[in-house]
Scaffold this motif. Structure first.
Motif, PDB file in Angstrom:
ATOM      1  N   ILE A   1       0.860  -1.191   0.000  1.00 24.78           N
ATOM      2  CA  ILE A   1       0.000   0.000   0.000  1.00 24.78           C
ATOM      3  C   ILE A   1       0.890   1.233   0.000  1.00 24.78           C
ATOM      4  O   ILE A   1       1.775   1.373   0.846  1.00 24.78           O
ATOM      5  CB  ILE A   1      -0.944   0.029   1.218  1.00 24.78           C
ATOM      6  CG1 ILE A   1      -1.824  -1.225   1.238  1.00 24.78           C
ATOM      7  CG2 ILE A   1      -1.798   1.305   1.196  1.00 24.78           C
ATOM      8  CD1 ILE A   1      -2.731  -1.323   2.453  1.00 24.78           C
ATOM      9  N   PHE A   2       0.627   2.109  -0.958  1.00 20.06           N
ATOM     10  CA  PHE A   2       1.311   3.392  -1.061  1.00 20.06           C
ATOM     11  C   PHE A   2       0.324   4.489  -0.686  1.00 20.06           C
ATOM     12  O   PHE A   2      -0.802   4.507  -1.202  1.00 20.06           O
ATOM     13  CB  PHE A   2       1.763   3.658  -2.501  1.00 20.06           C
ATOM     14  CG  PHE A   2       2.816   2.739  -3.020  1.00 20.06           C
ATOM     15  CD1 PHE A   2       4.143   3.133  -3.033  1.00 20.06           C
ATOM     16  CD2 PHE A   2       2.491   1.484  -3.523  1.00 20.06           C
ATOM     17  CE1 PHE A   2       5.123   2.298  -3.536  1.00 20.06           C
ATOM     18  CE2 PHE A   2       3.467   0.640  -4.022  1.00 20.06           C
ATOM     19  CZ  PHE A   2       4.787   1.048  -4.031  1.00 20.06           C
ATOM     20  N   ARG A   3       0.734   5.380   0.209  1.00 19.80           N
ATOM     21  CA  ARG A   3      -0.033   6.611   0.466  1.00 19.80           C
ATOM     22  C   ARG A   3       0.936   7.757   0.290  1.00 19.80           C
ATOM     23  O   ARG A   3       2.023   7.751   0.869  1.00 19.80           O
ATOM     24  CB  ARG A   3      -0.614   6.641   1.884  1.00 19.80           C
ATOM     25  CG  ARG A   3      -1.841   5.802   1.978  1.00 19.80           C
ATOM     26  CD  ARG A   3      -2.979   6.248   2.850  1.00 19.80           C
ATOM     27  NE  ARG A   3      -3.273   7.640   2.961  1.00 19.80           N
ATOM     28  CZ  ARG A   3      -3.620   8.235   4.111  1.00 19.80           C
ATOM     29  NH1 ARG A   3      -3.713   7.553   5.231  1.00 19.80           N
ATOM     30  NH2 ARG A   3      -3.886   9.513   4.136  1.00 19.80           N
ATOM     31  N   ASP A   4       0.555   8.714  -0.510  1.00 22.91           N
ATOM     32  CA  ASP A   4       1.408   9.865  -0.792  1.00 22.91           C
ATOM     33  C   ASP A   4       2.810   9.414  -1.203  1.00 22.91           C
ATOM     34  O   ASP A   4       3.810   9.966  -0.752  1.00 22.91           O
ATOM     35  CB  ASP A   4       1.475  10.809   0.417  1.00 22.91           C
ATOM     36  CG  ASP A   4       0.116  11.346   0.819  1.00 22.91           C
ATOM     37  OD1 ASP A   4      -0.817  11.298  -0.007  1.00 22.91           O
ATOM     38  OD2 ASP A   4      -0.028  11.800   1.960  1.00 22.91           O
TER      39      ASP A   4
ATOM     40  N   PRO B   1     -11.619 -11.457   3.082  1.00 18.99           N
ATOM     41  CA  PRO B   1     -12.239 -10.146   2.838  1.00 18.99           C
ATOM     42  C   PRO B   1     -12.305  -9.235   4.069  1.00 18.99           C
ATOM     43  O   PRO B   1     -11.970  -8.049   3.978  1.00 18.99           O
ATOM     44  CB  PRO B   1     -13.634 -10.510   2.324  1.00 18.99           C
ATOM     45  CG  PRO B   1     -13.433 -11.830   1.635  1.00 18.99           C
ATOM     46  CD  PRO B   1     -12.416 -12.548   2.495  1.00 18.99           C
ATOM     47  N   ALA B   2     -12.706  -9.760   5.216  1.00 22.05           N
ATOM     48  CA  ALA B   2     -12.831  -8.904   6.403  1.00 22.05           C
ATOM     49  C   ALA B   2     -11.479  -8.332   6.818  1.00 22.05           C
ATOM     50  O   ALA B   2     -11.379  -7.148   7.187  1.00 22.05           O
ATOM     51  CB  ALA B   2     -13.452  -9.691   7.555  1.00 22.05           C
ATOM     52  N   ALA B   3     -10.428  -9.139   6.750  1.00 24.30           N
ATOM     53  CA  ALA B   3      -9.091  -8.662   7.122  1.00 24.30           C
ATOM     54  C   ALA B   3      -8.590  -7.616   6.124  1.00 24.30           C
ATOM     55  O   ALA B   3      -7.963  -6.625   6.511  1.00 24.30           O
ATOM     56  CB  ALA B   3      -8.122  -9.834   7.208  1.00 24.30           C
ATOM     57  N   PHE B   4      -8.882  -7.823   4.842  1.00 26.75           N
ATOM     58  CA  PHE B   4      -8.460  -6.860   3.824  1.00 26.75           C
ATOM     59  C   PHE B   4      -9.204  -5.539   4.012  1.00 26.75           C
ATOM     60  O   PHE B   4      -8.603  -4.465   3.948  1.00 26.75           O
ATOM     61  CB  PHE B   4      -8.678  -7.440   2.431  1.00 26.75           C
ATOM     62  CG  PHE B   4      -8.043  -6.649   1.318  1.00 26.75           C
ATOM     63  CD1 PHE B   4      -6.845  -5.980   1.489  1.00 26.75           C
ATOM     64  CD2 PHE B   4      -8.635  -6.593   0.074  1.00 26.75           C
ATOM     65  CE1 PHE B   4      -6.256  -5.264   0.457  1.00 26.75           C
ATOM     66  CE2 PHE B   4      -8.064  -5.888  -0.978  1.00 26.75           C
ATOM     67  CZ  PHE B   4      -6.869  -5.219  -0.783  1.00 26.75           C
ATOM     68  N   ASP B   5     -10.502  -5.612   4.277  1.00 25.02           N
ATOM     69  CA  ASP B   5     -11.279  -4.392   4.531  1.00 25.02           C
ATOM     70  C   ASP B   5     -10.720  -3.636   5.732  1.00 25.02           C
ATOM     71  O   ASP B   5     -10.597  -2.406   5.706  1.00 25.02           O
ATOM     72  CB  ASP B   5     -12.754  -4.729   4.770  1.00 25.02           C
ATOM     73  CG  ASP B   5     -13.464  -5.204   3.509  1.00 25.02           C
ATOM     74  OD1 ASP B   5     -12.936  -4.991   2.393  1.00 25.02           O
ATOM     75  OD2 ASP B   5     -14.558  -5.799   3.639  1.00 25.02           O
TER      76      ASP B   5
ATOM     77  N   LEU C   1      -7.626  -3.770   6.908  1.00 26.58           N
ATOM     78  CA  LEU C   1      -6.331  -3.215   6.514  1.00 26.58           C
ATOM     79  C   LEU C   1      -6.520  -1.909   5.750  1.00 26.58           C
ATOM     80  O   LEU C   1      -5.814  -0.926   6.005  1.00 26.58           O
ATOM     81  CB  LEU C   1      -5.564  -4.228   5.666  1.00 26.58           C
ATOM     82  CG  LEU C   1      -4.249  -3.736   5.064  1.00 26.58           C
ATOM     83  CD1 LEU C   1      -3.245  -3.358   6.140  1.00 26.58           C
ATOM     84  CD2 LEU C   1      -3.687  -4.784   4.117  1.00 26.58           C
ATOM     85  N   ILE C   2      -7.463  -1.886   4.832  1.00 23.39           N
ATOM     86  CA  ILE C   2      -7.721  -0.675   4.052  1.00 23.39           C
ATOM     87  C   ILE C   2      -8.173   0.455   4.969  1.00 23.39           C
ATOM     88  O   ILE C   2      -7.694   1.591   4.853  1.00 23.39           O
ATOM     89  CB  ILE C   2      -8.765  -0.950   2.940  1.00 23.39           C
ATOM     90  CG1 ILE C   2      -8.177  -1.918   1.905  1.00 23.39           C
ATOM     91  CG2 ILE C   2      -9.225   0.348   2.282  1.00 23.39           C
ATOM     92  CD1 ILE C   2      -9.192  -2.502   0.943  1.00 23.39           C
TER      93      ILE C   2
ATOM     94  N   GLN D   1      -7.489   0.872   8.151  1.00 23.94           N
ATOM     95  CA  GLN D   1      -6.340   1.316   8.934  1.00 23.94           C
ATOM     96  C   GLN D   1      -5.390   2.167   8.087  1.00 23.94           C
ATOM     97  O   GLN D   1      -4.877   3.186   8.558  1.00 23.94           O
ATOM     98  CB  GLN D   1      -5.589   0.116   9.515  1.00 23.94           C
ATOM     99  CG  GLN D   1      -6.363  -0.611  10.588  1.00 23.94           C
ATOM    100  CD  GLN D   1      -5.710  -1.925  10.999  1.00 23.94           C
ATOM    101  OE1 GLN D   1      -4.782  -2.407  10.340  1.00 23.94           O
ATOM    102  NE2 GLN D   1      -6.204  -2.517  12.070  1.00 23.94           N
ATOM    103  N   ALA D   2      -5.162   1.756   6.851  1.00 23.45           N
ATOM    104  CA  ALA D   2      -4.277   2.504   5.965  1.00 23.45           C
ATOM    105  C   ALA D   2      -4.835   3.903   5.692  1.00 23.45           C
ATOM    106  O   ALA D   2      -4.091   4.891   5.693  1.00 23.45           O
ATOM    107  CB  ALA D   2      -4.076   1.753   4.654  1.00 23.45           C
ATOM    108  N   MET D   3      -6.140   3.981   5.490  1.00 27.40           N
ATOM    109  CA  MET D   3      -6.757   5.272   5.196  1.00 27.40           C
ATOM    110  C   MET D   3      -6.825   6.171   6.434  1.00 27.40           C
ATOM    111  O   MET D   3      -6.881   7.384   6.315  1.00 27.40           O
ATOM    112  CB  MET D   3      -8.146   5.067   4.598  1.00 27.40           C
ATOM    113  CG  MET D   3      -8.135   4.327   3.267  1.00 27.40           C
ATOM    114  SD  MET D   3      -6.973   5.004   2.056  1.00 27.40           S
ATOM    115  CE  MET D   3      -7.752   6.577   1.720  1.00 27.40           C
ATOM    116  N   ALA D   4      -6.793   5.586   7.622  1.00 19.61           N
ATOM    117  CA  ALA D   4      -6.877   6.359   8.860  1.00 19.61           C
ATOM    118  C   ALA D   4      -5.528   6.923   9.299  1.00 19.61           C
ATOM    119  O   ALA D   4      -5.485   7.784  10.181  1.00 19.61           O
ATOM    120  CB  ALA D   4      -7.463   5.493   9.976  1.00 19.61           C
TER     121      ALA D   4
END
Length: 122
Positions: free
Chosen positions: A77-80, A93-97, A99-100, A102-105
């Motif tokens: 995952i890349f952010r900025d 699916p639940a773990a991936f959701d 993770l997403i 947490q990454a966005m937060a």
């Protein structure tokens, strides 16, 4: 939003021109990769503000080598333009959701400060 196929020509522009990019490093012969593909596609549909990209490690060996991909599937995952997550293994699916989420937060200003602090001390 459909997933984007990444190659040597569009990898860097994709990372540079998008705030968040989730990359799935995979190969056609990899059974866990094929099993994870529907989860990745479903997450892409649920998160239209994020770019979901796939790198076929068989065809894009230079990219896989540059990121030291040793087993697949590997999610990155890349952010900025900063790698905030890199881990091998398929997720349910639940773990991936989760993770997403947490990454966005993440507070990216804080992440940049931590990186600067680590670079200053080394």
């Amino acid at each position: 939003m459909a997933t984007l196929q990444i190659d040597a020509d569009n990898f860097q522009p994709t990372i540079t021109n998008n705030a968040t990019v989730i990359v799935d490093f995979w190969a056609p012969w990899c059974a866990p990769c094929r099993g994870f593909a529907p989860t990745f596609e479903a997450a892409a549909e649920k998160n239209p503000g994020i770019v979901f990209a796939k790198v076929n490690t068989e065809e894009q060996q230079e990219i896989a080598t540059a990121f030291n991909i040793r087993s697949i599937p590997t999610l990155m995952i890349f952010r900025d333009q900063i790698v905030i997550y890199s881990e091998a293994g398929a997720l349910v699916p639940a773990a991936f959701d989760q993770l997403i989420e947490q990454a966005m937060a993440l507070d990216m200003d804080q992440v940049r400060l931590e990186i600067a602090g680590q670079q200053a001390s080394s």
